[in-house]
Structures are given as C-alpha cells and as structure tokens.
Design a protein around this motif. Structure first.
Motif, mmCIF file in Angstrom:
data_model
loop_
_atom_site.group_PDB
_atom_site.id
_atom_site.type_symbol
_atom_site.label_atom_id
_atom_site.label_comp_id
_atom_site.label_asym_id
_atom_site.label_seq_id
_atom_site.Cartn_x
_atom_site.Cartn_y
_atom_site.Cartn_z
ATOM 1 N N ALA A 173 1.012 -1.719 -0.018
ATOM 2 C CA ALA A 173 -0.171 0.117 0.337
ATOM 3 C C ALA A 173 0.724 0.685 -0.317
ATOM 4 N N GLY A 174 0.022 1.988 -0.103
ATOM 5 C CA GLY A 174 1.086 3.598 0.066
ATOM 6 C C GLY A 174 1.120 4.476 -1.794
ATOM 7 N N SER A 175 1.512 5.035 -1.162
ATOM 8 C CA SER A 175 1.978 6.618 -2.541
ATOM 9 C C SER A 175 2.248 6.145 -3.811
ATOM 10 N N ALA A 176 3.231 5.234 -3.750
ATOM 11 C CA ALA A 176 4.673 4.466 -4.861
ATOM 12 C C ALA A 176 3.360 3.892 -4.968
ATOM 13 N N THR A 177 2.677 2.434 -4.230
ATOM 14 C CA THR A 177 2.295 1.379 -4.846
ATOM 15 C C THR A 177 1.168 2.635 -5.538
ATOM 16 N N HIS A 178 -0.042 3.261 -5.429
ATOM 17 C CA HIS A 178 -0.928 3.020 -5.809
ATOM 18 C C HIS A 178 -1.063 4.323 -7.050
ATOM 19 N N ARG A 179 -0.002 4.745 -7.204
ATOM 20 C CA ARG A 179 0.805 5.368 -8.687
ATOM 21 C C ARG A 179 1.203 4.366 -9.613
ATOM 22 N N THR A 180 2.049 3.045 -8.465
ATOM 23 C CA THR A 180 2.168 2.181 -9.994
ATOM 24 C C THR A 180 0.797 1.196 -10.423
ATOM 25 N N TYR A 181 -0.213 1.186 -10.005
ATOM 26 C CA TYR A 181 -0.828 0.520 -9.960
ATOM 27 C C TYR A 181 -2.330 0.743 -10.671
ATOM 28 N N ASP A 182 -2.463 2.248 -11.337
ATOM 29 C CA ASP A 182 -3.212 2.889 -10.881
ATOM 30 C C ASP A 182 -4.055 2.684 -12.800
ATOM 31 N N CYS A 183 -2.759 2.231 -13.645
ATOM 32 C CA CYS A 183 -2.733 2.182 -14.910
ATOM 33 C C CYS A 183 -2.770 0.541 -15.689
ATOM 34 N N ASP A 184 -3.025 0.393 -16.618
ATOM 35 C CA ASP A 184 -1.870 -0.699 -17.018
ATOM 36 C C ASP A 184 -1.795 -0.304 -18.373
ATOM 37 N N ALA A 185 -0.514 -0.270 -19.577
ATOM 38 C CA ALA A 185 -0.312 0.263 -20.968
ATOM 39 C C ALA A 185 -1.160 0.923 -21.493
#
Lengths: 265, 469
Positions: free
Chosen positions: B16-28
C-alpha cells in the motif's frame, strides 16, 4: 415472411423441441421425449456470402455441408474436413448440416492439423430465449466480448441453437494430408475416444470393433465401447459421454441460464 | 483493508502507500487511471481463494493483474479496492513433453513457456509483442494474438485446461488436457473474459512443434495501398503464411531515426512475410513473392540465415519502440476489418489523423486484417488527448461499418466499453450477460470492464479521464 422468422415462430409454439438437421449424428443423441416436437433446420438453409480473400463464408445453419463444400471448391476454399465418400463418414466428422457440424463439434481425420469446427466459427446468429442474438464478429480475429458462439459448439443444440454462422475457410491449397486410417464401415452406432499420446497405443491395442483411428490426434472410432483411458474422453451412442473433467454443476447452471424453459431437447 | 488482508496473507504480500497507488493505477493503457487501496501478491491458488473470500466478506472490489501490459485498461482497478497481482505466481509446475503440454502458474511469463519447451523442439505458439514480459494469465484473459496467429491461431486454441478462482471464491477446473471433449466448453468463455469471471491461477497449455523450415522476406512497396492489395492477393492465391505483417512509411521513418535501419528510399510500405513448415517452404515463399511483384513490389530481401532473419524481424519488433522518437505520447488503437477492406480502412485512418493534426503510423497484422493505428503527438498541448480519443472511436465505428470488430487482441477493458456496448442489440447484450449469470458473477470481480453494469461505473469514467490529464 422470411424462412428464419417462420422457423422462430414454429419453435416458439412448441414447449419442447428437438432440432434435426440431416440426422447424420442422431445415434449420438438420447431419444427425444414423447411430448417433444421435432423441427427440421433445413428450412433455414443457403449460402449468404463467400469471400475467399477474407477466408470466410456466411451460411444458414440448415445448409448441407456437402453443398457448402461444393460451392466453396469453386472458390478454391473448403472447410477442412475429409471427403466422406473417400474416407467414410466417421473420419469426415459425420457431416450433415452446418448447424449440426457445430452443435456436435465432433473430431475428424484432419483435427490435428486443422482443429475442430469450434475453431472455425467466427460469428453466429443464435436463437437465445426466443430472440435472435449475435455473438463473435465476421473477421478472422476478434476479442470483443465473451466467446458465447465457441461455447455453444458441442452443446448439441441444448442451449441456444445456431441460425446463421460465419466460418473461417481454408484454401484447398493449404489443406494438409491425413494420417488417419480407415478400417471398415461401422456396423453399429459409433463411439469416439480421444486420449493423450502416451496412452493412445495401449488404448488402441485394447479396443475392439475399431472403425478408424488417427494417431496424430490420438482419436479412435469404434462400434464397441472402447476401454476408458486414465485421461481423455469418450462420446458414445444415445448421449453417453465420459470425460476426465465433466463439470455437471456449471453445465446445469448454463442450461438454466440459456434455456430456462427447458425447450431444447 | 491492509490489516485485514495481512491476516489472510503475510504482511509482506500486501502493498500500500502512494508509490503503490501510482504504480498500479493503470496498465499500458494510460488514458484512464484509478488507484487501488492495496495490492496483494499471492503465491498459490489457495491464497487467491483466501483473498477473493475476504473481498466478498468485506464487499471490496478486486481486479486481477499480470504484467500490466494490457492495452485497454483491463487491469485498472476501476472502483479501487484490491489489485490481485500474479507476480509471485510465476512457476512452471510441470512440463509433459511426450504429451506436448505444460502446466504453469498464471504469472509465468509467455516467453519462458517456449524456453522451457525449446530443448524438445516445441514452443507455446501465441507470441504477442509483449511476450518477453506478459504473463500466461494475462494472455488467457485477453485471448492474446501475435504475428504468428495467422497460421497458429490465438491463445484460445492453445489453452487446454485452466484453474480459476470464481467470483465468490470457489475453485473450478475447466477443460481437459485432452481437448475438445464432450464437456461443455466453459473454458471458451474464460479465455478472453478479461478477468471478469474470476481469477485464472494456473493452466495447462498446448506445446506446438517448432517448424523445421522457415523462410522470411521483407518486401518493399511504393505505398501502403499496394502493400495491402498484395496481402489480399497472397491469401486469395491460397497460401497461408505463418506471418504477414505490415509497416507503413511513418514506421520506417521512426526506425531510420531510432535505430539507423535502412530501407529503399522510394519505399512507402513494407510487408514482412514468413512461411514455415515441416517440409521446405521455398516454393511457398516464391509464390508469395511472385504475387508481391505482381502487386507492385519494388524491393525484396530474403533472409539467407537465422541472423538475417532476426534482422528482418527487427523492423517489426522495434517499430513501436522507435515511435518514441517521433513524439512524446503514443496511443495505439486496435481494430479488425475483413482484410479485403484494408486499403479503404487505411485511407480512412490517415484522413482522421490529418483532420485532427496529429501523426499516425501503422504497424500491424495485415494477414488478419488487424489494424493498429498508432497516433503520436504531444499530450501537453491542451485538447490533443481528447481529439485522439475521439478519433480512435471514429476509427472503431468505421471498423464496425466495414463489417469488422472493435478489437482483435487488446480487449474491451474500460477503453471500448462504450463504443462496443452501443453496437449491441438488447438481445446481443442479454446473450453476453448470460455468461456472467452462468458463473454467478458479483459486482466485485474486475468491475466496470467489458459490459459495465456496476453502480458507479458511469460516474467513475469522468474521474479516470480526469486523473489522466
């Protein structure tokens, strides 16, 4: 009124319906219940369009496979099936109508090279809970939506029957030879078995009443029930079937969803 | 949520956390975005089951994700909740060479399946461009294609049996190692379902013999119209090459700039043709090349050895990467038309791009009629992304008008839910929705994809688009 509309109306009037094409695969099905009306699909037949450049044909479900093959041949195309006159009906996939071919999705002597009818089906107009509905697309490649048309292949007309279909055709030039062997004509209703390559030899040795076999797809046809292999499947007369992974629960769920009135017998 | 899931799995398997949110907020597919609350990394079918059960008990949406290479937003957690990543489920569990099949976990990378089978002269035939990173689970859910599907078929034809954790947490095994049996083909519904019917955790796949003979040629044409006409003529001739790929002028420009590749100066389009088989295929390639010449080909290069073959394929494989040299932003579309309509369709694509003032390059599976118009532009210019999205939708409507489909391999996801949904009659839609009823789909499993029917999907479309700009 168009033939298809008359067909849909005729079906709608009967609470229980057994659809029949050319009857070439009737021995594989359970006898229809007594209160059931048999309706022929041959009233909805005919070739709608052939496009050799796109490797596609659109055809009504009641069209005879033999007629379709003749027409396709004039365009240098074919459905990848062996000629029943030369190889016997079993290795040809027991062809009758196009709808029956898809409804049964039986193997043939070209399965290992060209797959089964399910693999050729691109688009279908089906009769779903009394309505005409479409799925798939009239192109050789498509991933829009669930492949309901593929699921319906092999359901023997028990879920939502095919009305009109678009199939991928194969250039005659690209047709492969067969490794299948025909031994004799069947004397009794046929059983079909397929298993894994590592089990096939043993199954073949133990099988009686062999009609034909194909090592490339590990399939055999016989008129005596073959021994059950450790893995694989068997299709037999009168709806008898065995597979190492039948899913009766989900299949029942599908029947309830697709045919809640239990119309298709 | 993190605390709850940490009880189901070990805490190190919950991110969890902001880096996770940014990494997983979309695919390609980066146009729409929506962040998860957390990401979980299960290692087995049973752990996936525990997660799905927890999500059901807690009414939390969950979205499966492989390598995140999807191009229609299928792995975007549209309503937040949990992303179930298969990153730690990457093992090949069994290789059965005599029976030509292999069992792998959903997170196994596509190319590794072929690598595991290569010593026996076998391979896993589906070869999407993403194959060095994309996963088996993703390939199954998107029914992935690739350059060689023209001859070998898409993923559906190569999956024998799949284990899936259904929407309410039940484990089901569909299909058999012995294909096309009398069981109803529920597996056909799972392949290509975009993760909306459950989470596939492992699968047996078919292994195909590597061809003994391969012949490859790169053919130059004066323009894309003559190249597409050659494609139609080749297949009308009755030859089915293993691959038939097209690259247009702008792709050639990008390849020249990025990698210094050389092509004939007067070339306006390239066709990459590959024939393969058990027997020598020189005759087959010769008939293809004869058709190409008759259609106006101006240059033919035939690979003399494996090294030259790899070089010819560079043009195809590096094309999209090279596009980065043309502009900061690239959006790749995906549509299919009967291949005889290719010339007409390509003309329409060029017209659309010039209408909105952006560049477009085309690099695609010509043999399948599967178009990938690739728009390149600067998304910092206000209003551009909106224009590109709108032009993409017009291209898809044109595909439908020409009798084709809105997607040949990228899927509906969130990207095409609108345009595809509108093309269905009420009965067509009911037929599709019936599939969800068979599997007892709840609103929690990968919501808002394919056929959005969950509450909140419509409102959230605006939020995703907002997040993207």
């Amino acid at each position: 009124m168009m033939a298809v509309e008359e067909f849909i109306q005729a079906v709608a009037l009967a609470p229980r319906v057994r659809l029949e094409g050319a009857g070439t695969k009737a021995t594989f099905m359970k006898a229809a219940p007594q209160d059931c009306l048999t309706i022929s699909t041959q009233s909805i037949s005919g070739i709608v369009s052939v496009s050799p450049g796109d490797q596609m044909v659109t055809v009504w479900a009641g069209t005879l496979v033999s007629h379709l093959q003749q027409e396709l041949a004039t365009h240098g195309q074919a459905l990848p099936l062996l000629d029943p006159n030369e190889f016997g009906k079993e290795l040809a996939g027991c062809p009758g109508t196009v709808g029956g071919l898809l409804a049964a999705n039986l193997p043939s002597g070209l399965s290992s090279q060209h797959g089964e009818p399910r693999d050729w089906l691109l688009h279908a107009d089906v009769l779903f809970r009394g309505q005409q509905a479409q799925c798939g697309a009239k192109v050789v490649k498509n991933v829009a939506g669930y492949d309901v048309h593929k699921f319906l292949c092999g359901t023997w007309g028990q879920m939502a029957p095919f009305l009109q279909v678009t199939l991928k055709t194969c250039p005659i030039r690209a047709l492969k030879g067969t490794s299948a062997v025909r031994l004799r004509a069947a004397a009794l209703p046929v059983w079909i078995l397929r298993t894994l390559p590592t089990l096939f030899d043993r199954v073949l040795e133990g099988a009686e009443g062999l009609v034909a076999h194909d090592r490339a797809s590990c399939t055999l046809w016989s008129d005596v029930r073959p021994p059950t292999p450790e893995e694989g499947w068997i299709i037999g007369p009168a709806g008898q079937a065995w597979s190492d992974n039948l899913q009766p629960g989900l299949t029942r769920a599908a029947k309830l969803v697709f045919d809640p009135e239990d119309r298709w017998q | 949520m993190v605390a709850g899931l940490s009880e189901v799995l070990s805490p190190s398997q919950v991110l969890a956390g902001s880096a996770t949110h940014r990494t997983y907020d979309c695919d390609a597919y980066t146009v729409d975005r929506s962040a998860p609350t957390c990401v979980v990394l299960p290692e087995s079918t049973e752990e996936v089951q525990a997660i799905v059960r927890w999500c059901n008990e807690s009414s939390v949406p969950f979205t499966p994700r492989g390598a995140g290479t999807g191009l229609s937003g299928g792995a975007m957690p549209a309503l937040g909740g949990v992303v179930v990543s298969t990153k730690k489920m990457s093992r090949i569990l069994e290789v059965d060479l005599p029976n030509r099949c292999l069992l792998a976990q959903a997170g196994a990378v596509n190319i590794r399946l072929s690598q595991a089978a290569a010593p026996a002269g076998l391979h896993f035939a589906p070869d999407p461009s993403s194959q060095t990173v994309s996963t088996l689970g993703g390939n199954i859910n998107e029914n992935s294609g690739g350059p060689h599907t023209l001859k070998y078929g898409v993923t559906a034809q190569h999956v024998l049996q799949a284990t899936m954790v259904g929407c309410s947490g039940e484990i089901v095994v569909l299909g058999s190692r012995v294909a096309n049996g009398p069981e109803s083909s529920l597996l056909s519904l799972i392949v290509g379902s975009e993760g909306t019917l459950g989470i596939v955790t492992e699968a047996w796949v078919r292994l195909t013999p590597l061809p003994k003979h391969v012949a490859t040629a790169l053919v130059a044409f004066p323009d894309s119209s003559s190249a597409t006409q050659a494609v139609v003529a080749i297949l009308e001739e009755g030859v089915v090459p293993a691959a038939l790929e097209m690259m247009d002028f702008n792709i050639m420009q990008a390849l020249r700039t990025a990698f210094g590749l050389e092509f004939p100066e007067e070339a306006g389009a390239l066709l990459l043709v590959e024939c393969d088989g058990e027997e020598p295929v020189n005759d087959e390639l010769d008939s293809v090349l004869a058709v190409c010449r008759a259609s106006g080909a101006i240059d033919v290069r035939v690979a003399q050895d494996e090294e030259e073959r790899a070089k010819l394929w560079t043009a195809r494989k590096k094309g999209i990467g090279a596009m980065g040299r043309l502009a900061p932003t690239i959006v790749t579309h995906d549509g299919v038309i009967p291949r005889t309509r290719l010339p007409e369709m390509l003309a329409y694509v060029y017209e659309k791009a010039s209408e909105i003032g952006v560049g477009v390059a085309n690099l695609f599976h010509a043999g399948d009629g599967n178009l990938h118009p690739c728009f390149y532009f600067d998304d910092r210019v206000p209003g551009t992304i909106e224009k590109v999205v709108a032009a993409g939708e017009e291209i898809l409507r044109k595909c439908l008008e020409l009798g084709g489909s809105v997607t040949g391999e990228h899927g509906i996801g969130v990207e095409k839910a609108g345009v595809w949904g509108h093309s269905l009659s009420p009965a067509d839609r009911d037929l599709q929705m019936a599939v969800r009823d068979v599997f007892g789909v709840s609103g929690l499993c990968n919501p808002c994809k394919v056929l959005p029917d969950q509450k909140g999907c419509v409102e959230h479309v605006k939020r995703w688009r907002g997040a993207a700009t």
